[in-house]
Design a protein around this motif. Sequence first.
Motif, PDB file in Angstrom:
ATOM      1  N   LEU A 246       0.845  -1.194   0.000  1.00 18.87           N
ATOM      2  CA  LEU A 246       0.000   0.000   0.000  1.00 18.87           C
ATOM      3  C   LEU A 246       0.882   1.246   0.000  1.00 18.87           C
ATOM      4  CD1 LEU A 246      -3.058   0.815   0.245  1.00 18.87           C
ATOM      5  CD2 LEU A 246      -2.584   1.197   2.670  1.00 18.87           C
ATOM      6  N   PRO A 247       0.628   2.213  -0.903  1.00 21.09           N
ATOM      7  CA  PRO A 247       1.465   3.418  -0.969  1.00 21.09           C
ATOM      8  C   PRO A 247       1.459   4.210   0.333  1.00 21.09           C
ATOM      9  CG  PRO A 247       0.091   3.219  -2.930  1.00 21.09           C
ATOM     10  CD  PRO A 247      -0.392   2.173  -1.968  1.00 21.09           C
ATOM     11  N   ALA A 248       2.530   4.967   0.545  1.00 19.42           N
ATOM     12  CA  ALA A 248       2.688   5.726   1.794  1.00 19.42           C
ATOM     13  C   ALA A 248       1.549   6.722   2.010  1.00 19.42           C
ATOM     14  CB  ALA A 248       4.028   6.451   1.785  1.00 19.42           C
ATOM     15  N   ALA A 249       1.103   7.386   0.943  1.00 17.72           N
ATOM     16  CA  ALA A 249       0.022   8.364   1.090  1.00 17.72           C
ATOM     17  C   ALA A 249      -1.257   7.708   1.581  1.00 17.72           C
ATOM     18  CB  ALA A 249      -0.224   9.076  -0.237  1.00 17.72           C
ATOM     19  N   ALA A 250      -1.532   6.521   1.064  1.00 11.45           N
ATOM     20  CA  ALA A 250      -2.723   5.787   1.503  1.00 11.45           C
ATOM     21  C   ALA A 250      -2.579   5.342   2.952  1.00 11.45           C
ATOM     22  CB  ALA A 250      -2.960   4.590   0.598  1.00 11.45           C
ATOM     23  N   ARG A 251      -1.385   4.908   3.324  1.00 11.35           N
ATOM     24  CA  ARG A 251      -1.162   4.514   4.719  1.00 11.35           C
ATOM     25  C   ARG A 251      -1.401   5.693   5.652  1.00 11.35           C
ATOM     26  NH1 ARG A 251       4.277   0.723   5.127  1.00 11.35           N
ATOM     27  NH2 ARG A 251       4.202  -0.136   3.004  1.00 11.35           N
ATOM     28  N   ASN A 252      -0.913   6.855   5.269  1.00 14.95           N
ATOM     29  CA  ASN A 252      -1.094   8.045   6.104  1.00 14.95           C
ATOM     30  C   ASN A 252      -2.565   8.394   6.263  1.00 14.95           C
ATOM     31  OD1 ASN A 252       1.680   8.277   6.417  1.00 14.95           O
ATOM     32  ND2 ASN A 252       1.908   9.707   4.710  1.00 14.95           N
ATOM     33  N   ALA A 253      -3.310   8.319   5.163  1.00 18.29           N
ATOM     34  CA  ALA A 253      -4.741   8.629   5.214  1.00 18.29           C
ATOM     35  C   ALA A 253      -5.471   7.654   6.129  1.00 18.29           C
ATOM     36  CB  ALA A 253      -5.334   8.596   3.807  1.00 18.29           C
ATOM     37  N   LEU A 254      -5.140   6.366   6.029  1.00 19.82           N
ATOM     38  CA  LEU A 254      -5.778   5.376   6.878  1.00 19.82           C
ATOM     39  C   LEU A 254      -5.390   5.557   8.347  1.00 19.82           C
ATOM     40  CD1 LEU A 254      -5.410   2.189   4.653  1.00 19.82           C
ATOM     41  CD2 LEU A 254      -7.556   3.188   5.427  1.00 19.82           C
ATOM     42  N   ALA A 255      -4.110   5.813   8.588  1.00 21.21           N
ATOM     43  CA  ALA A 255      -3.642   5.958   9.964  1.00 21.21           C
ATOM     44  C   ALA A 255      -4.341   7.106  10.679  1.00 21.21           C
ATOM     45  CB  ALA A 255      -2.131   6.171   9.975  1.00 21.21           C
ATOM     46  N   GLU A 256      -4.678   8.157   9.943  1.00 17.26           N
ATOM     47  CA  GLU A 256      -5.353   9.306  10.546  1.00 17.26           C
ATOM     48  C   GLU A 256      -6.834   9.047  10.798  1.00 17.26           C
ATOM     49  OE1 GLU A 256      -4.718  12.691   8.095  1.00 17.26           O
ATOM     50  OE2 GLU A 256      -2.544  12.763   8.465  1.00 17.26           O
ATOM     51  N   ALA A 257      -7.427   8.098  10.066  1.00 20.24           N
ATOM     52  CA  ALA A 257      -8.867   7.909  10.133  1.00 20.24           C
ATOM     53  C   ALA A 257      -9.305   6.721  10.990  1.00 20.24           C
ATOM     54  CB  ALA A 257      -9.440   7.750   8.726  1.00 20.24           C
ATOM     55  N   VAL A 258      -8.618   5.586  10.885  1.00 16.37           N
ATOM     56  CA  VAL A 258      -9.068   4.366  11.573  1.00 16.37           C
ATOM     57  C   VAL A 258      -8.477   4.315  12.966  1.00 16.37           C
ATOM     58  CG1 VAL A 258      -9.244   3.180   9.360  1.00 16.37           C
ATOM     59  CG2 VAL A 258      -7.161   2.912  10.737  1.00 16.37           C
ATOM     60  N   GLY A 259      -9.045   3.436  13.812  1.00 14.05           N
ATOM     61  CA  GLY A 259      -8.550   3.314  15.162  1.00 14.05           C
ATOM     62  C   GLY A 259      -7.142   2.775  15.226  1.00 14.05           C
ATOM     63  N   GLU A 260      -6.853   1.751  14.422  1.00 14.82           N
ATOM     64  CA  GLU A 260      -5.530   1.121  14.384  1.00 14.82           C
ATOM     65  C   GLU A 260      -5.249   0.654  12.968  1.00 14.82           C
ATOM     66  OE1 GLU A 260      -3.149  -2.761  16.307  1.00 14.82           O
ATOM     67  OE2 GLU A 260      -5.327  -2.533  16.534  1.00 14.82           O
ATOM     68  N   LEU A 261      -4.061   0.939  12.461  1.00 16.64           N
ATOM     69  CA  LEU A 261      -3.630   0.469  11.152  1.00 16.64           C
ATOM     70  C   LEU A 261      -2.562  -0.589  11.332  1.00 16.64           C
ATOM     71  CD1 LEU A 261      -3.603   0.620   8.040  1.00 16.64           C
ATOM     72  CD2 LEU A 261      -1.854   2.407   8.251  1.00 16.64           C
ATOM     73  N   VAL A 262      -2.807  -1.768  10.767  1.00 18.23           N
ATOM     74  CA  VAL A 262      -1.847  -2.865  10.831  1.00 18.23           C
ATOM     75  C   VAL A 262      -1.376  -3.151   9.408  1.00 18.23           C
ATOM     76  CG1 VAL A 262      -1.486  -5.299  11.425  1.00 18.23           C
ATOM     77  CG2 VAL A 262      -2.950  -3.841  12.863  1.00 18.23           C
ATOM     78  N   VAL A 263      -0.076  -3.047   9.182  1.00 21.31           N
ATOM     79  CA  VAL A 263       0.512  -3.306   7.860  1.00 21.31           C
ATOM     80  C   VAL A 263       1.383  -4.554   7.976  1.00 21.31           C
ATOM     81  CG1 VAL A 263       1.940  -2.398   5.998  1.00 21.31           C
ATOM     82  CG2 VAL A 263       0.481  -0.839   7.313  1.00 21.31           C
ATOM     83  N   VAL A 264       1.025  -5.578   7.205  1.00 21.10           N
ATOM     84  CA  VAL A 264       1.755  -6.841   7.285  1.00 21.10           C
ATOM     85  C   VAL A 264       2.563  -7.036   6.010  1.00 21.10           C
ATOM     86  CG1 VAL A 264      -0.010  -7.870   8.748  1.00 21.10           C
ATOM     87  CG2 VAL A 264      -0.132  -8.179   6.287  1.00 21.10           C
ATOM     88  N   PRO A 265       3.700  -7.713   6.116  1.00 22.20           N
ATOM     89  CA  PRO A 265       4.454  -8.048   4.896  1.00 22.20           C
ATOM     90  C   PRO A 265       3.666  -9.009   4.032  1.00 22.20           C
ATOM     91  CG  PRO A 265       5.794  -8.353   6.886  1.00 22.20           C
ATOM     92  CD  PRO A 265       4.369  -8.200   7.334  1.00 22.20           C
ATOM     93  N   ALA A 266       3.602  -8.705   2.736  1.00 25.48           N
ATOM     94  CA  ALA A 266       2.906  -9.612   1.811  1.00 25.48           C
ATOM     95  C   ALA A 266       3.766 -10.839   1.606  1.00 25.48           C
ATOM     96  CB  ALA A 266       2.628  -8.912   0.495  1.00 25.48           C
ATOM     97  N   ALA A 267       3.179 -12.000   1.762  1.00 29.49           N
ATOM     98  CA  ALA A 267       3.942 -13.239   1.598  1.00 29.49           C
ATOM     99  C   ALA A 267       4.134 -13.542   0.126  1.00 29.49           C
ATOM    100  CB  ALA A 267       3.206 -14.400   2.278  1.00 29.49           C
ATOM    101  N   GLY A 268       5.255 -14.186  -0.196  1.00 31.28           N
ATOM    102  CA  GLY A 268       5.465 -14.676  -1.563  1.00 31.28           C
ATOM    103  C   GLY A 268       5.839 -13.626  -2.542  1.00 31.28           C
TER     104      GLY A 268
END
Length: 268
Positions: A246-268
């Motif tokens: 997920l792009p950094a800008a999208a992560r920032n937008a989510l982090a500001e809006a949702v209660g908790e943002l969890v970013v996991v490494p994509a497998a494979g």
Amino acid sequence: MADQSLLAPQRQALILEAIRKAGAVRVAELVEQFGVSDMTIRRDLDALVRQGDVRKVHGGAIAVGTASTDEPGFDVKSGLEESTKAALADAAAQRVEPGSVVALSAGTTTYAVASRLLEVPGLTVVTNSLRIADLLWAAESDGAETVPSLLLTGGAPTRSAALVGALADQTIRTLHVDLLILGVHGVSEQAGLTTPNLAEAQTNRALIASARRTVVVADHTKWGVVGLSSFAALTEVDCFITDDALPAAARNALAEAVGELVVVPAAG
């Protein structure tokens, strides 16, 4: 029968038509349909990406453009971003407590979550997904000792094997669940969580209202996709689980809006 005499622009036009009709396609299906190599299909998809008509995902491609009114069927979606969905499902399953009541919406990512809940003791699963119900029934038939108790909402099925409509909504409104794990068709900063199906949007609203906490599982390809109907704002999400593509800008937008943002490494 596959027609190998097609010129690249002709084949690409047919591929685009298939994507717009179904919402998504898998590379393996296109290889079989057109009788050409995997690399040829991937070059065709690259050309469609450059035109702005589709977006490539792991294993295939999805439609982009205006608000979506079509949703791919379960079998098409299940072959896309499989390793990423597995990583998201692992993270979501870790948030499920033994003995709790968990609601799972319909979808391929939530199906992956359900497969990881088969050994959680004392669990009750509420779902409007026929595929998840089939998974739990099959596990019980196989003699598994800790299969969760199942409550299927009822309702009318959609192409994505979701039960929706007045019956489903009425059932859900009488329930109180500890945790909702929710899949989505699309996510955007402005539109929030969306789906192409109006009835499914209403059923998802009922699921959210029934839950003490809502966890959304959505891989990076869902960002920027806007379905016909919004059913929740990002601020209604207690936890959003996605992958590190997920792009950094999208992560920032989510982090500001949702209660908790969890970013996991994509497998494979």
